[in-house]
Design a protein around this motif. Structure first.
Motif, PDB file in Angstrom:
ATOM      1  N   GLN A 321       0.835  -1.205   0.000  1.00 21.95           N
ATOM      2  CA  GLN A 321       0.000   0.000   0.000  1.00 21.95           C
ATOM      3  C   GLN A 321       0.871   1.257   0.000  1.00 21.95           C
ATOM      4  OE1 GLN A 321      -2.774   0.195   3.278  1.00 21.95           O
ATOM      5  NE2 GLN A 321      -2.943   2.426   3.116  1.00 21.95           N
ATOM      6  N   ILE A 322       1.968   1.208   0.778  1.00 19.52           N
ATOM      7  CA  ILE A 322       2.883   2.345   0.841  1.00 19.52           C
ATOM      8  C   ILE A 322       3.506   2.590  -0.540  1.00 19.52           C
ATOM      9  CG2 ILE A 322       5.046   3.186   1.834  1.00 19.52           C
ATOM     10  CD1 ILE A 322       4.320   1.539   4.359  1.00 19.52           C
ATOM     11  N   GLY A 323       3.904   1.490  -1.215  1.00 20.67           N
ATOM     12  CA  GLY A 323       4.488   1.625  -2.546  1.00 20.67           C
ATOM     13  C   GLY A 323       3.524   2.244  -3.528  1.00 20.67           C
ATOM     14  N   ILE A 324       2.258   1.837  -3.483  1.00 21.36           N
ATOM     15  CA  ILE A 324       1.247   2.397  -4.388  1.00 21.36           C
ATOM     16  C   ILE A 324       1.057   3.889  -4.110  1.00 21.36           C
ATOM     17  CG2 ILE A 324      -1.197   2.337  -5.006  1.00 21.36           C
ATOM     18  CD1 ILE A 324      -1.114  -0.688  -4.460  1.00 21.36           C
ATOM     19  N   LEU A 328       1.940   7.048  -6.721  1.00 24.63           N
ATOM     20  CA  LEU A 328       0.905   8.002  -7.138  1.00 24.63           C
ATOM     21  C   LEU A 328       1.250   9.436  -6.716  1.00 24.63           C
ATOM     22  CD1 LEU A 328      -2.332   5.947  -6.294  1.00 24.63           C
ATOM     23  CD2 LEU A 328      -1.330   6.384  -8.544  1.00 24.63           C
ATOM     24  N   GLY A 329       2.426   9.628  -6.133  1.00 21.96           N
ATOM     25  CA  GLY A 329       2.869  10.991  -5.832  1.00 21.96           C
ATOM     26  C   GLY A 329       2.936  11.338  -4.362  1.00 21.96           C
ATOM     27  N   ALA A 330       2.661  10.392  -3.470  1.00 18.72           N
ATOM     28  CA  ALA A 330       2.725  10.689  -2.031  1.00 18.72           C
ATOM     29  C   ALA A 330       4.172  10.947  -1.629  1.00 18.72           C
ATOM     30  CB  ALA A 330       2.165   9.518  -1.237  1.00 18.72           C
ATOM     31  N   LYS A 331       4.376  12.049  -0.910  1.00 17.37           N
ATOM     32  CA  LYS A 331       5.718  12.404  -0.459  1.00 17.37           C
ATOM     33  C   LYS A 331       6.114  11.565   0.760  1.00 17.37           C
ATOM     34  CE  LYS A 331       5.948  15.713  -3.496  1.00 17.37           C
ATOM     35  NZ  LYS A 331       6.870  15.625  -4.660  1.00 17.37           N
ATOM     36  N   LEU A 336       5.514   9.383   6.491  1.00 15.56           N
ATOM     37  CA  LEU A 336       6.025   9.510   7.857  1.00 15.56           C
ATOM     38  C   LEU A 336       4.938   9.993   8.806  1.00 15.56           C
ATOM     39  CD1 LEU A 336       8.651   9.507   9.670  1.00 15.56           C
ATOM     40  CD2 LEU A 336       8.796  11.947   9.159  1.00 15.56           C
ATOM     41  N   SER A 337       4.230  11.050   8.417  1.00 13.46           N
ATOM     42  CA  SER A 337       3.187  11.609   9.293  1.00 13.46           C
ATOM     43  C   SER A 337       2.030  10.639   9.469  1.00 13.46           C
ATOM     44  CB  SER A 337       2.684  12.933   8.714  1.00 13.46           C
ATOM     45  OG  SER A 337       2.082  12.746   7.440  1.00 13.46           O
ATOM     46  N   GLN A 338       1.748   9.856   8.432  1.00 14.33           N
ATOM     47  CA  GLN A 338       0.642   8.890   8.500  1.00 14.33           C
ATOM     48  C   GLN A 338       0.882   7.868   9.610  1.00 14.33           C
ATOM     49  OE1 GLN A 338      -0.298   7.028   4.732  1.00 14.33           O
ATOM     50  NE2 GLN A 338      -0.824   5.118   5.747  1.00 14.33           N
ATOM     51  N   PHE A 339       2.074   7.307   9.668  1.00 17.34           N
ATOM     52  CA  PHE A 339       2.368   6.291  10.690  1.00 17.34           C
ATOM     53  C   PHE A 339       2.607   6.931  12.067  1.00 17.34           C
ATOM     54  CE2 PHE A 339       3.044   3.781   6.899  1.00 17.34           C
ATOM     55  CZ  PHE A 339       2.561   2.544   7.277  1.00 17.34           C
ATOM     56  N   LEU A 340       3.184   8.121  12.078  1.00 13.96           N
ATOM     57  CA  LEU A 340       3.345   8.816  13.355  1.00 13.96           C
ATOM     58  C   LEU A 340       1.992   9.131  13.983  1.00 13.96           C
ATOM     59  CD1 LEU A 340       6.280  11.394  13.067  1.00 13.96           C
ATOM     60  CD2 LEU A 340       6.104   9.423  14.590  1.00 13.96           C
ATOM     61  N   LEU A 341       1.055   9.593  13.165  1.00 15.65           N
ATOM     62  CA  LEU A 341      -0.286   9.896  13.677  1.00 15.65           C
ATOM     63  C   LEU A 341      -0.965   8.644  14.203  1.00 15.65           C
ATOM     64  CD1 LEU A 341      -1.904  12.529  11.303  1.00 15.65           C
ATOM     65  CD2 LEU A 341      -1.645  12.686  13.770  1.00 15.65           C
ATOM     66  N   GLU A 342      -0.777   7.543  13.505  1.00 15.16           N
ATOM     67  CA  GLU A 342      -1.374   6.287  13.961  1.00 15.16           C
ATOM     68  C   GLU A 342      -0.816   5.894  15.327  1.00 15.16           C
ATOM     69  OE1 GLU A 342      -1.624   1.603  12.533  1.00 15.16           O
ATOM     70  OE2 GLU A 342      -1.230   3.191  11.052  1.00 15.16           O
ATOM     71  N   SER A 343       0.487   6.043  15.506  1.00 16.61           N
ATOM     72  CA  SER A 343       1.114   5.717  16.777  1.00 16.61           C
ATOM     73  C   SER A 343       0.641   6.657  17.883  1.00 16.61           C
ATOM     74  CB  SER A 343       2.632   5.794  16.632  1.00 16.61           C
ATOM     75  OG  SER A 343       3.275   5.590  17.864  1.00 16.61           O
ATOM     76  N   VAL A 344       0.579   7.950  17.584  1.00 12.95           N
ATOM     77  CA  VAL A 344       0.136   8.927  18.581  1.00 12.95           C
ATOM     78  C   VAL A 344      -1.323   8.701  18.949  1.00 12.95           C
ATOM     79  CG1 VAL A 344      -0.325  11.387  18.977  1.00 12.95           C
ATOM     80  CG2 VAL A 344       1.837  10.673  17.964  1.00 12.95           C
ATOM     81  N   LEU A 345      -2.160   8.407  17.958  1.00 10.97           N
ATOM     82  CA  LEU A 345      -3.578   8.146  18.237  1.00 10.97           C
ATOM     83  C   LEU A 345      -3.739   6.933  19.152  1.00 10.97           C
ATOM     84  CD1 LEU A 345      -5.414   8.790  14.842  1.00 10.97           C
ATOM     85  CD2 LEU A 345      -5.798   9.960  17.008  1.00 10.97           C
ATOM     86  N   LEU A 346      -2.960   5.887  18.886  1.00  6.48           N
ATOM     87  CA  LEU A 346      -3.011   4.701  19.737  1.00  6.48           C
ATOM     88  C   LEU A 346      -2.679   5.062  21.187  1.00  6.48           C
ATOM     89  CD1 LEU A 346      -1.370   1.821  17.659  1.00  6.48           C
ATOM     90  CD2 LEU A 346      -3.606   1.752  18.769  1.00  6.48           C
ATOM     91  N   CYS A 347      -1.605   5.834  21.356  1.00  5.01           N
ATOM     92  CA  CYS A 347      -1.180   6.198  22.708  1.00  5.01           C
ATOM     93  C   CYS A 347      -2.169   7.145  23.381  1.00  5.01           C
ATOM     94  CB  CYS A 347       0.210   6.834  22.664  1.00  5.01           C
ATOM     95  SG  CYS A 347       1.528   5.656  22.282  1.00  5.01           S
ATOM     96  N   LEU A 403       9.721   6.161  10.015  1.00  5.18           N
ATOM     97  CA  LEU A 403      10.882   6.521   9.203  1.00  5.18           C
ATOM     98  C   LEU A 403      11.229   5.407   8.219  1.00  5.18           C
ATOM     99  CD1 LEU A 403      13.116   8.650   8.768  1.00  5.18           C
ATOM    100  CD2 LEU A 403      14.495   7.394  10.451  1.00  5.18           C
ATOM    101  N   SER A 404      11.156   4.155   8.682  1.00  7.04           N
ATOM    102  CA  SER A 404      11.449   3.027   7.784  1.00  7.04           C
ATOM    103  C   SER A 404      10.420   2.940   6.658  1.00  7.04           C
ATOM    104  CB  SER A 404      11.473   1.721   8.585  1.00  7.04           C
ATOM    105  OG  SER A 404      10.188   1.424   9.111  1.00  7.04           O
ATOM    106  N   ALA A 405       9.156   3.280   6.974  1.00  3.59           N
ATOM    107  CA  ALA A 405       8.114   3.265   5.943  1.00  3.59           C
ATOM    108  C   ALA A 405       8.348   4.362   4.910  1.00  3.59           C
ATOM    109  CB  ALA A 405       6.736   3.434   6.588  1.00  3.59           C
ATOM    110  N   SER A 406       8.773   5.545   5.365  1.00  2.00           N
ATOM    111  CA  SER A 406       8.972   6.664   4.439  1.00  2.00           C
ATOM    112  C   SER A 406      10.194   6.469   3.541  1.00  2.00           C
ATOM    113  CB  SER A 406       9.114   7.968   5.226  1.00  2.00           C
ATOM    114  OG  SER A 406      10.305   7.975   6.001  1.00  2.00           O
ATOM    115  N   ARG A 407      11.101   5.597   3.940  1.00  2.00           N
ATOM    116  CA  ARG A 407      12.320   5.372   3.159  1.00  2.00           C
ATOM    117  C   ARG A 407      12.218   4.176   2.213  1.00  2.00           C
ATOM    118  NH1 ARG A 407      17.253   6.393   7.546  1.00  2.00           N
ATOM    119  NH2 ARG A 407      17.012   8.682   7.643  1.00  2.00           N
ATOM    120  N   LEU A 408      11.064   3.550   2.144  1.00  2.00           N
ATOM    121  CA  LEU A 408      10.892   2.402   1.240  1.00  2.00           C
ATOM    122  C   LEU A 408      10.998   2.846  -0.214  1.00  2.00           C
ATOM    123  CD1 LEU A 408       7.917   0.480   2.912  1.00  2.00           C
ATOM    124  CD2 LEU A 408      10.323  -0.244   2.821  1.00  2.00           C
TER     125      LEU A 408
END
Length: 418
Positions: A321-324, A328-331, A336-347, A403-408
């Motif tokens: 999903q990250i690759g797609i 399609l142009g996602a920076k 990075l913010s997508q997964f950070l927000l998910e982690s912060v929301l969980l906490c 960070l690992s997701a954003s560097r894929l």
């Protein structure tokens, strides 16, 4: 606007990921909830303990000096108990002499207590603290009367056989009957009740007016000697605008003159004040707060590791999903913010549940344990601390997975899902 749109899109993706993986979300929440529950509960108990103790200490009076045999806190340096033991107890007659000499004092009073058994008909109350007090005691030690009145000046000077009962003593002697105007006996002598104190409960500094009675000291002086009574205390309240140091200097000089101490002789009395206890409480609660932070820190650390582990699993599952998204142009900062927000929301969700559980425990405790003298409350500061710690843990735990997701590499990420 770009930032808000980025935040909105990242939040939407994060919420969708949490809804899709409900079991994983629930398991992640358990660790964070327990961690925040522990740390907020520790902070709440420490803050509640500090508040209750400080309120009890403040009831002693911030502008009151207590002339006593023993120093509070052991004095400075080595605790020379053998030296303090030989000191005479302050007595009522010294208080009268001080009253004549002091110019910096607004009110001065004397009090000592003896344990006695009180009787009324077939009812009796044992080990009652009979507090023998001079007239101005009520002006220095604040208390409220639920019924009746305090001693008049004439009654105090004449030493009338009257008394003011603590709440528990009144209940023990008279049950539900009105005690005002009734007599009771102590040491074979009768005293008449003129007032009843409001129920206060035992303070955390050991004062318990509910199980005590007040009698005029001049009445007691007709029955026994007022010299060298154990625990005798002279209480002096400073006039408005008078520095405590100035009043203490004047009391010291007057007491030395009354006891005829030589110029080079040490004081054979102690001047105690609330600042001695307050200074000790500052260091005491600083140590307790640090201990609570360490205990809570270990608990929240476990929850943080759980969040980090779950987020790494989430990145691995959503690599395609990250690759797609990136193709399609996602920076990278969007990923990075997508997964950070998910982690912060969980906490944040876990932290909110932990705080809610602490608040629920606070409301339930009075029903479980009955009436308590110790009041526990969840302050706004503790709530903000809990939520702030949740956000920090979310950012720290989610940063490496995000960070690992954003560097894929987009191509490799899409191939991994094929």
């Amino acid at each position: 606007m770009v930032f808000l749109r980025l935040f909105q899109e990242s939040l939407r993706f994060a919420l969708h990921a949490l809804r899709v993986n409900r079991l994983r979300t629930f398991l992640s929440l358990i660790g964070v909830t327990i961690g925040i529950l522990t740390i907020v509960a520790v902070f709440t108990i420490v803050d509640s303990l500090e508040r209750n103790i400080r309120e009890s200490v403040e009831s002693l009076g911030s502008n009151v000096v207590y002339v006593q045999k023993w120093p509070w806190g052991g004095g400075s340096g080595e605790y020379k108990w053998w030296k303090y033991f030989q000191r005479p107890e302050p007595d009522f007659y010294e208080m009268e002499k001080l009253e004549e000499r002091l110019s910096t004092v607004e009110y001065i009073a004397y009090v000592f207590g003896v344990n006695q058994t009180l009787k009324y008909g077939l009812n009796s109350v044992e080990r009652v603290n009979v507090m023998c007090a001079s007239h101005n005691y009520n002006r220095i030690w604040n208390f409220e009367l639920s019924e009746g009145r305090y001693f008049s000046d004439l009654e105090s000077r004449k030493g009338n056989p009257i008394a003011i009962l603590g709440h528990d003593v009144a209940e023990g002697l008279y049950g539900g009957a009105d005690p005002i105007g009734r007599d009771f006996s102590v040491l074979g002598r009768k005293l008449r009740v003129i007032g009843v104190l409001e129920k206060q409960g035992q303070s955390l500094v050991g004062q318990n007016m509910d199980g005590a009675i007040l009698v005029p000291i001049k009445y007691v002086g007709n029955l026994m000697s007022l010299k060298n009574q154990n625990g005798g205390t002279i209480m002096a309240q400073a006039k408005e605008g008078v520095e405590m140091s100035a009043m203490k200097d004047e009391i010291t000089g007057a007491m030395r003159a009354i006891r005829r101490l030589k110029p080079k002789a040490d004081d054979n009395f102690s001047l105690n004040e609330i600042s001695v206890i307050s200074n000790g409480l500052d260091s005491f609660f600083a140590a307790i707060g640090l201990s609570g932070l360490v205990i809570g820190g270990f608990s929240i650390l476990v929850g943080g590791f759980g969040i980090a582990n779950i987020m790494f699993v989430s990145v691995r599952e959503r690599t395609n999903q990250i690759g797609i998204q990136m193709s399609l142009g996602a920076k990278r900062h969007f990923i990075l913010s997508q997964f950070l927000l998910e982690s912060v929301l969980l906490c944040l969700i876990g932290g909110s549940l932990g705080i809610a559980m602490v608040y629920g425990a606070q409301l339930a405790l009075p029903y479980i344990m009955g009436e308590m003298d110790f009041e526990i409350y969840v302050s706004l500061k503790n709530v903000i601390q809990g939520l702030s710690i949740s956000i920090v843990i979310g950012l720290v735990s989610g940063f490496l997975p995000a960070l690992s997701a954003s560097r894929l590499d987009p191509v490799e990420a899409i191939r991994s899902g094929q």
